[in-house]
Write an enzyme that holds these catalytic residues in place. Structure first.
Site, PDB file in Angstrom:
ATOM      1  CB  THR A 189       3.505   5.798   1.792  1.00 18.34           C
ATOM      2  OG1 THR A 189       4.074   6.916   0.991  1.00 18.34           O
ATOM      3  CG2 THR A 189       4.341   4.661   1.233  1.00 18.34           C
ATOM      4  CB  VAL A 230       3.692  10.991   5.294  1.00 18.83           C
ATOM      5  CG1 VAL A 230       4.508  12.616   5.197  1.00 18.83           C
ATOM      6  CG2 VAL A 230       2.976  10.446   6.503  1.00 18.83           C
ATOM      7  CB  CYS A 231       5.249   9.942   0.307  1.00 17.44           C
ATOM      8  SG  CYS A 231       6.250   9.051   1.199  1.00 17.44           S
ATOM      9  N   PRO A 232       2.575  11.586  -0.382  1.00 17.71           N
ATOM     10  CG  PRO A 232       0.334  10.478  -0.549  1.00 17.71           C
ATOM     11  CD  PRO A 232       1.799  10.564  -0.111  1.00 17.71           C
ATOM     12  CB  ILE A 278       5.044  14.488  -3.914  1.00 17.08           C
ATOM     13  CG1 ILE A 278       6.060  13.524  -3.355  1.00 17.08           C
ATOM     14  CG2 ILE A 278       4.983  14.320  -5.177  1.00 17.08           C
ATOM     15  CD1 ILE A 278       5.941  11.882  -3.427  1.00 17.08           C
TER      16      ILE A 278
END
Length: 180
Positions: free
Chosen positions: A49, A51-53, A56
């Protein structure tokens, strides 16, 4: 009605994960507790996706600071370890994660996401939940927000340091300042 979790024992977990060396293994709260480590457990909706990276990789880039505070970071989604590994093996330039300094766990049966109250059941994905757990297993901090908004690594580190003082930290407290 939602049940309070902070200041209680955190739900215990053990999950399959992709470890920082890209091997499959397990992560568990019990192991962190046995090693006298704080646990920074964060949930995100899904792999591959947008925003997630950003979250993370930002946590991974600052992992040494968590390690210096005797904290283990564990990322969790409802994706499989195979999807996690594919995303880790995708470069950051291509919306992947590249190498990570901490494990990504797979909550494929959704139990851990349910236990921590972050599962969006009709979608089968987790909200962005972040939990800080003491080495004794007490849930000391939780924040859950909408999936459109990424979290702040500086704030996570600040809260972890505040909790570790064992004192009363006033509004806008920063590491190195006096407690009340």
């Amino acid at each position: 009605m939602a049940e309070r979790m902070v200041a209680k024992q955190a739900p215990r977990f053990e999950m399959d994960a992709v470890l920082s060396n890209k091997e499959f293994g397990k992560v568990s709260l019990e192991e962190n507790m046995k090693n006298d480590k704080w646990t920074v457990l964060f949930f995100y909706p899904m792999d591959f996706t947008f925003v997630c990276p950003t979250e993370i990789t930002a946590l991974s880039d600052r992992y040494d600071e968590f390690e210096d505070l005797d904290a283990e970071v564990v990322g969790v989604s409802t994706d499989t370890i195979h999807t996690h590994l594919a995303w880790i093996n995708t470069s950051r330039d291509e919306n992947g994660l590249g190498d990570l300094a901490y494990p990504l766990a797979a909550d494929t049966n959704h139990q851990v996401s349910k236990d921590f109250g972050v599962l969006i059941e009709d979608e089968g994905v987790a909200l962005r939940g972040l939990f800080i757990i003491s080495p004794e297993g007490e849930l000391m901090y939780q924040v859950v927000n909408h999936n459109n908004i990424g979290r702040d690594v500086d704030e996570t580190l600040r809260v972890l340091q505040a909790l570790q003082t064992g004192g009363l930290c006033p509004a806008n407290w920063k590491p190195g300042q006096e407690t009340l």
